[in-house]
Design a protein around this motif. Structure first.
Motif, PDB file in Angstrom:
ATOM      1  N   GLY A   1      61.633  45.053 -53.851  1.00 45.92           N
ATOM      2  CA  GLY A   1      60.322  44.501 -54.181  1.00 45.92           C
ATOM      3  C   GLY A   1      59.260  44.707 -53.110  1.00 45.92           C
ATOM      4  N   HIS A   2      59.618  45.354 -51.999  1.00 49.79           N
ATOM      5  CA  HIS A   2      58.655  45.549 -50.907  1.00 49.79           C
ATOM      6  C   HIS A   2      58.190  46.999 -50.858  1.00 49.79           C
ATOM      7  CE1 HIS A   2      59.602  41.560 -49.516  1.00 49.79           C
ATOM      8  NE2 HIS A   2      60.878  41.861 -49.725  1.00 49.79           N
ATOM      9  N   ARG A   3      56.892  47.146 -50.722  1.00 48.20           N
ATOM     10  CA  ARG A   3      56.317  48.492 -50.733  1.00 48.20           C
ATOM     11  C   ARG A   3      56.762  49.289 -49.502  1.00 48.20           C
ATOM     12  NH1 ARG A   3      53.882  49.541 -55.048  1.00 48.20           N
ATOM     13  NH2 ARG A   3      54.107  51.683 -54.388  1.00 48.20           N
ATOM     14  N   THR A   4      56.991  50.556 -49.738  1.00 40.19           N
ATOM     15  CA  THR A   4      57.313  51.470 -48.642  1.00 40.19           C
ATOM     16  C   THR A   4      56.656  52.805 -48.950  1.00 40.19           C
ATOM     17  OG1 THR A   4      59.090  52.807 -47.650  1.00 40.19           O
ATOM     18  CG2 THR A   4      59.542  51.881 -49.800  1.00 40.19           C
ATOM     19  N   LYS A   5      56.215  53.483 -47.891  1.00 39.24           N
ATOM     20  CA  LYS A   5      55.490  54.729 -48.114  1.00 39.24           C
ATOM     21  C   LYS A   5      56.394  55.818 -48.658  1.00 39.24           C
ATOM     22  CE  LYS A   5      52.777  57.258 -45.109  1.00 39.24           C
ATOM     23  NZ  LYS A   5      52.091  57.220 -43.817  1.00 39.24           N
ATOM     24  N   MET A   6      57.671  55.713 -48.383  1.00 41.88           N
ATOM     25  CA  MET A   6      58.599  56.712 -48.934  1.00 41.88           C
ATOM     26  C   MET A   6      59.936  56.075 -49.258  1.00 41.88           C
ATOM     27  SD  MET A   6      58.859  59.154 -45.576  1.00 41.88           S
ATOM     28  CE  MET A   6      57.626  58.966 -44.315  1.00 41.88           C
ATOM     29  N   PRO A   7      60.713  56.726 -50.110  1.00 47.82           N
ATOM     30  CA  PRO A   7      61.984  56.118 -50.526  1.00 47.82           C
ATOM     31  C   PRO A   7      63.089  56.313 -49.497  1.00 47.82           C
ATOM     32  CG  PRO A   7      61.690  58.203 -51.639  1.00 47.82           C
ATOM     33  CD  PRO A   7      60.462  57.992 -50.818  1.00 47.82           C
ATOM     34  N   ILE A   8      62.750  56.093 -48.239  1.00 49.05           N
ATOM     35  CA  ILE A   8      63.764  56.125 -47.181  1.00 49.05           C
ATOM     36  C   ILE A   8      63.574  54.866 -46.351  1.00 49.05           C
ATOM     37  CG2 ILE A   8      63.774  58.670 -47.036  1.00 49.05           C
ATOM     38  CD1 ILE A   8      62.606  57.133 -43.983  1.00 49.05           C
ATOM     39  N   TYR A   9      64.639  54.430 -45.696  1.00 50.27           N
ATOM     40  CA  TYR A   9      64.514  53.364 -44.706  1.00 50.27           C
ATOM     41  C   TYR A   9      65.293  53.775 -43.461  1.00 50.27           C
ATOM     42  CZ  TYR A   9      69.136  52.086 -46.492  1.00 50.27           C
ATOM     43  OH  TYR A   9      70.457  52.136 -46.863  1.00 50.27           O
ATOM     44  N   ILE A  10      64.903  53.182 -42.344  1.00 48.64           N
ATOM     45  CA  ILE A  10      65.588  53.470 -41.084  1.00 48.64           C
ATOM     46  C   ILE A  10      66.825  52.585 -41.039  1.00 48.64           C
ATOM     47  CG2 ILE A  10      65.445  53.387 -38.570  1.00 48.64           C
ATOM     48  CD1 ILE A  10      62.376  53.660 -38.869  1.00 48.64           C
ATOM     49  N   THR A  11      67.985  53.190 -41.141  1.00 51.74           N
ATOM     50  CA  THR A  11      69.175  52.351 -41.242  1.00 51.74           C
ATOM     51  C   THR A  11      69.648  51.883 -39.861  1.00 51.74           C
ATOM     52  OG1 THR A  11      71.248  52.061 -42.419  1.00 51.74           O
ATOM     53  CG2 THR A  11      70.969  54.140 -41.220  1.00 51.74           C
ATOM     54  N   ALA A  12      70.583  50.926 -39.884  1.00 51.13           N
ATOM     55  CA  ALA A  12      71.015  50.268 -38.647  1.00 51.13           C
ATOM     56  C   ALA A  12      71.973  51.146 -37.860  1.00 51.13           C
ATOM     57  CB  ALA A  12      71.687  48.947 -38.994  1.00 51.13           C
ATOM     58  N   THR A  13      71.698  51.287 -36.578  1.00 53.47           N
ATOM     59  CA  THR A  13      72.615  51.981 -35.669  1.00 53.47           C
ATOM     60  C   THR A  13      72.637  51.175 -34.371  1.00 53.47           C
ATOM     61  OG1 THR A  13      70.717  53.359 -35.041  1.00 53.47           O
ATOM     62  CG2 THR A  13      72.279  54.320 -36.587  1.00 53.47           C
ATOM     63  N   ALA A  14      73.820  51.036 -33.772  1.00 53.75           N
ATOM     64  CA  ALA A  14      73.963  50.149 -32.606  1.00 53.75           C
ATOM     65  C   ALA A  14      73.475  50.813 -31.314  1.00 53.75           C
ATOM     66  CB  ALA A  14      75.424  49.727 -32.459  1.00 53.75           C
ATOM     67  N   LEU A  15      73.234  50.013 -30.311  1.00 53.36           N
ATOM     68  CA  LEU A  15      73.058  50.449 -28.919  1.00 53.36           C
ATOM     69  C   LEU A  15      71.923  51.450 -28.693  1.00 53.36           C
ATOM     70  CD1 LEU A  15      76.803  50.762 -27.781  1.00 53.36           C
ATOM     71  CD2 LEU A  15      75.281  48.792 -27.651  1.00 53.36           C
ATOM     72  N   GLY A  16      70.747  51.099 -29.151  1.00 52.02           N
ATOM     73  CA  GLY A  16      69.600  51.992 -29.022  1.00 52.02           C
ATOM     74  C   GLY A  16      69.223  52.344 -27.590  1.00 52.02           C
ATOM     75  N   LYS A  17      69.505  51.452 -26.648  1.00 48.30           N
ATOM     76  CA  LYS A  17      69.089  51.749 -25.269  1.00 48.30           C
ATOM     77  C   LYS A  17      69.953  52.810 -24.604  1.00 48.30           C
ATOM     78  CE  LYS A  17      66.548  47.572 -24.159  1.00 48.30           C
ATOM     79  NZ  LYS A  17      66.467  46.370 -23.310  1.00 48.30           N
ATOM     80  N   LEU A  18      71.058  53.167 -25.242  1.00 41.76           N
ATOM     81  CA  LEU A  18      71.815  54.296 -24.704  1.00 41.76           C
ATOM     82  C   LEU A  18      70.961  55.560 -24.739  1.00 41.76           C
ATOM     83  CD1 LEU A  18      75.447  54.323 -26.167  1.00 41.76           C
ATOM     84  CD2 LEU A  18      74.806  54.365 -23.767  1.00 41.76           C
ATOM     85  N   GLY A  19      70.102  55.639 -25.729  1.00 43.48           N
ATOM     86  CA  GLY A  19      69.306  56.852 -25.905  1.00 43.48           C
ATOM     87  C   GLY A  19      67.943  56.797 -25.239  1.00 43.48           C
ATOM     88  N   HIS A  20      67.383  55.589 -25.128  1.00 42.19           N
ATOM     89  CA  HIS A  20      66.017  55.468 -24.608  1.00 42.19           C
ATOM     90  C   HIS A  20      65.798  54.035 -24.132  1.00 42.19           C
ATOM     91  CE1 HIS A  20      61.583  55.185 -24.742  1.00 42.19           C
ATOM     92  NE2 HIS A  20      61.597  56.505 -24.592  1.00 42.19           N
ATOM     93  N   PRO A  21      65.081  53.851 -23.004  1.00 37.98           N
ATOM     94  CA  PRO A  21      64.930  52.494 -22.458  1.00 37.98           C
ATOM     95  C   PRO A  21      64.290  51.492 -23.424  1.00 37.98           C
ATOM     96  CG  PRO A  21      63.797  54.132 -21.077  1.00 37.98           C
ATOM     97  CD  PRO A  21      64.529  54.885 -22.129  1.00 37.98           C
ATOM     98  N   ASP A  22      63.462  51.949 -24.354  1.00 36.51           N
ATOM     99  CA  ASP A  22      62.870  51.016 -25.315  1.00 36.51           C
ATOM    100  C   ASP A  22      63.771  50.760 -26.528  1.00 36.51           C
ATOM    101  OD1 ASP A  22      60.539  50.566 -23.855  1.00 36.51           O
ATOM    102  OD2 ASP A  22      59.581  52.357 -24.676  1.00 36.51           O
ATOM    103  N   GLY A  23      64.881  51.469 -26.602  1.00 35.68           N
ATOM    104  CA  GLY A  23      65.865  51.234 -27.658  1.00 35.68           C
ATOM    105  C   GLY A  23      65.258  51.160 -29.047  1.00 35.68           C
ATOM    106  N   GLU A  24      65.665  50.140 -29.795  1.00 36.14           N
ATOM    107  CA  GLU A  24      65.285  49.989 -31.207  1.00 36.14           C
ATOM    108  C   GLU A  24      63.791  49.758 -31.400  1.00 36.14           C
ATOM    109  OE1 GLU A  24      67.608  48.137 -29.688  1.00 36.14           O
ATOM    110  OE2 GLU A  24      69.463  49.036 -30.476  1.00 36.14           O
ATOM    111  N   LEU A  25      63.094  49.353 -30.321  1.00 35.82           N
ATOM    112  CA  LEU A  25      61.651  49.097 -30.488  1.00 35.82           C
ATOM    113  C   LEU A  25      60.904  50.375 -30.854  1.00 35.82           C
ATOM    114  CD1 LEU A  25      60.980  46.615 -27.542  1.00 35.82           C
ATOM    115  CD2 LEU A  25      61.575  46.116 -29.917  1.00 35.82           C
ATOM    116  N   ASN A  26      61.436  51.516 -30.412  1.00 35.73           N
ATOM    117  CA  ASN A  26      60.831  52.792 -30.822  1.00 35.73           C
ATOM    118  C   ASN A  26      60.748  52.877 -32.346  1.00 35.73           C
ATOM    119  OD1 ASN A  26      60.572  54.375 -28.269  1.00 35.73           O
ATOM    120  ND2 ASN A  26      62.777  53.991 -28.170  1.00 35.73           N
TER     121      ASN A  26
END
Ligand code: 173
Length: 504
Positions: A176-201
């Motif tokens: 029921g929530h609008r989205t610009k495209m029929p994709i969503y960013i799915t959940a993946t653990a440990l974002g800071k392993l890749g970048h200091p801002d982690g999931e905030l990116n």
């Protein structure tokens, strides 16, 4: 207790620098981890390296924010450190790390990144080995991992022509929530392993591009940080690992609802984490040979299992269908099962009154030889029609697919076959690991451009016009092993180049 906390000098902490008495500082707090040393899933060696020192920089990327508090008895928290008295930890930069930083400096500009594969190619060169091993690894021989993408190759288009495709629109609604495209960013653990801002990116980029982010239970950033980073009205979902201690899960779920989370995706394909050998090997190379005797690890914990297994012991192996009413009793958020792999379970989810299912094999990281989400979609759509008269997409019971999606043609195949939306995980991780928020934005722009072109070429002006008749999925269930290829022909074919590093 606030205000009464003891303030400890860096000098005093520094005196506790041995296996016999080991204190460490994390985020300005002093902990006595002496007794915890043999239990640390990552081994005692790494903690001892920081004995008497500030371990925050090492701790952050590989631990969810509360890991230390959750795993130590409260009395092991000793107090705050006086920040002016803490000696800087000297970080030795290895040759390997220097080379990595050099490659990072040679990243091509984002304008040269043309597709989602490019992010992976560049991230592999620019990420730390540990991060690459953790993100890219998958179960056993990584066959399901590769099948996830390969399965899309068994579906071909039947486009329509001579439709006025001047205006094309691929926006839609998820739960029921609008989205610009029929994709969503799915959940993946440990974002800071890749970048200091982690999931905030992901949060920042999702805000700019009007897409929905699913927040992982095991994010590197805290849940509240990720929610706080969202702009007003930005839609976020939560992926849930169910804790054996249901009180913890209840608290998290109810807190999430209060914070405005719009959907709860309960992971059901990971009662135990799969065997990801790339990740496991990485741990082995970190071990102190002195700690391993006769092939037996001297400590109490088998810590040869990689980063993910090390932090996942809280996941409830007893989770079952009978628990569903309990979830329904503690929250009004729509409930979705993430990781359904056959029509029988999709039907049970529907009959249990859930809002949908994610047809997924967890990015190929769980049961090897589980089928791809896109293949499962075909049987789920057929059987739910046969058994309950449902047609898809269906707002009352939504089907999502994840795993192996790299192109908008993949997305459109899923939409044609009845999915409401498709989850994309690793490509966004690679995008921010190499380029931070800008990388994620570029990835979303690439998807935007691919949508525009492919909608036109398919002859669909809206997603409603992306119908089953537009795909030929007859071969989807055929798990054929390929025959030896025509080498002469193949060697004449010039492989398409990926993005490359710039000259030094
Ligand atoms: O796939 C994963 O790595 C995952 O879901 C996970 C689970 C527990 C801890 C870390 C990651």
């Amino acid at each position: 207790m606030a205000g009464m906390e003891r303030v400890i000098s860096g000098k005093e902490v520094a005196e506790h620098n041995s296996r016999e008495s080991c204190w460490i500082i994390v985020h300005g707090k002093v902990y006595d981890v002496t007794e915890f040393l043999p239990e640390h899933p990552g081994g005692s060696k790494i903690i001892l390296k920081y004995a008497g020192k500030d371990a925050t920089a090492e701790y952050d990327p590989i631990h969810p924010p509360n890991a230390i508090r959750d795993n130590l008895p409260p009395e092991k928290y000793l107090g705050l450190v006086d920040p002016n008295t803490v000696a800087k930890v000297e970080v030795k930069i290895t040759e390997e790390e220097k080379a990595r930083q050099q490659r990072m400096a040679q990243r091509p500009p984002l304008s040269e990144i043309l597709n989602l594969h490019d992010f992976e190619a560049i991230a592999r060169l620019c990420m730390t080995e540990k991060a690459w091993a953790y993100y890219s690894s998958a179960a056993d021989d990584e066959i399901t991992n590769r099948e996830n993408h390969a399965a899309y190759h068994r579906i071909w288009f039947r486009p329509r022509v001579l439709r006025n495709v001047t205006h094309v629109d691929w926006s839609t609604k998820i739960l029921g929530h609008r989205t610009k495209m029929p994709i969503y960013i799915t959940a993946t653990a440990l974002g800071k392993l890749g970048h200091p801002d982690g999931e905030l990116n992901l949060t920042w980029a999702a805000a700019k591009h009007d897409v929905i982010q699913m927040i992982p239970t095991l994010a590197s950033c805290s849940f509240d940080e990720i929610v706080d980073a969202a702009v007003p009205g930005q839609v976020q979902f939560l992926q849930l690992y169910v804790n054996s201690d249901r009180a913890i899960t209840k608290k998290l779920v109810q807190h999430a609802e209060k914070r405005g989370i719009k959907g709860l995706f309960i992971t059901v394909d990971a009662p135990q984490l799969g065997r990801r050998e790339k990740d496991m090997r990485m741990k082995f190379t970190d071990e102190d040979p002195a700690e391993v005797t006769d092939n037996k690890v001297a400590d109490k914990v088998d810590r040869s299992q990689g980063a993910a297994r090390a932090i996942s012991s809280f996941i409830d192996t007893g989770l079952c269908w009978e628990d569903i009413p309990w979830f329904q009793s503690i929250t009004k958020m729509p409930l979705i099962l993430k990781g359904v792999q056959c029509w029988e379970d999709a039907l049970m989810a529907y009959d249990s009154g859930l809002a949908g299912v994610v047809l997924s094999n967890h990015g190929g990281r769980q049961l090897e030889f589980s089928r791809s989400g896109i293949e499962t979609l075909v049987e789920v759509v057929a059987k739910l029609k046969e058994k309950r008269g449902l047609t898809f997409p269906n707002e009352k019971f939504e089907l999502y697919v994840d795993g192996g999606v790299r192109r908008v043609t993949d997305v459109l195949k899923a939409i044609a076959l009845g999915a409401t939306a498709v989850g994309i995980g690793r490509p966004f991780l690679y995008a921010f690991s190499a380029y931070g928020q800008a990388g994620v934005e570029r990835a979303l722009e690439i998807l935007h451009d691919e949508f525009e072109m492919n909608m036109r070429l398919l002859g669909a002006r809206t997603l409603k016009e992306v119908v089953p008749e537009m795909v030929d999925a007859n071969c989807i269930h055929q798990h054929i092993v390929s025959v030896p290829s025509d080498r002469l022909y193949d060697s004449n074919y010039e492989t398409m180049p990926l993005a490359r590093l710039r000259e030094a």
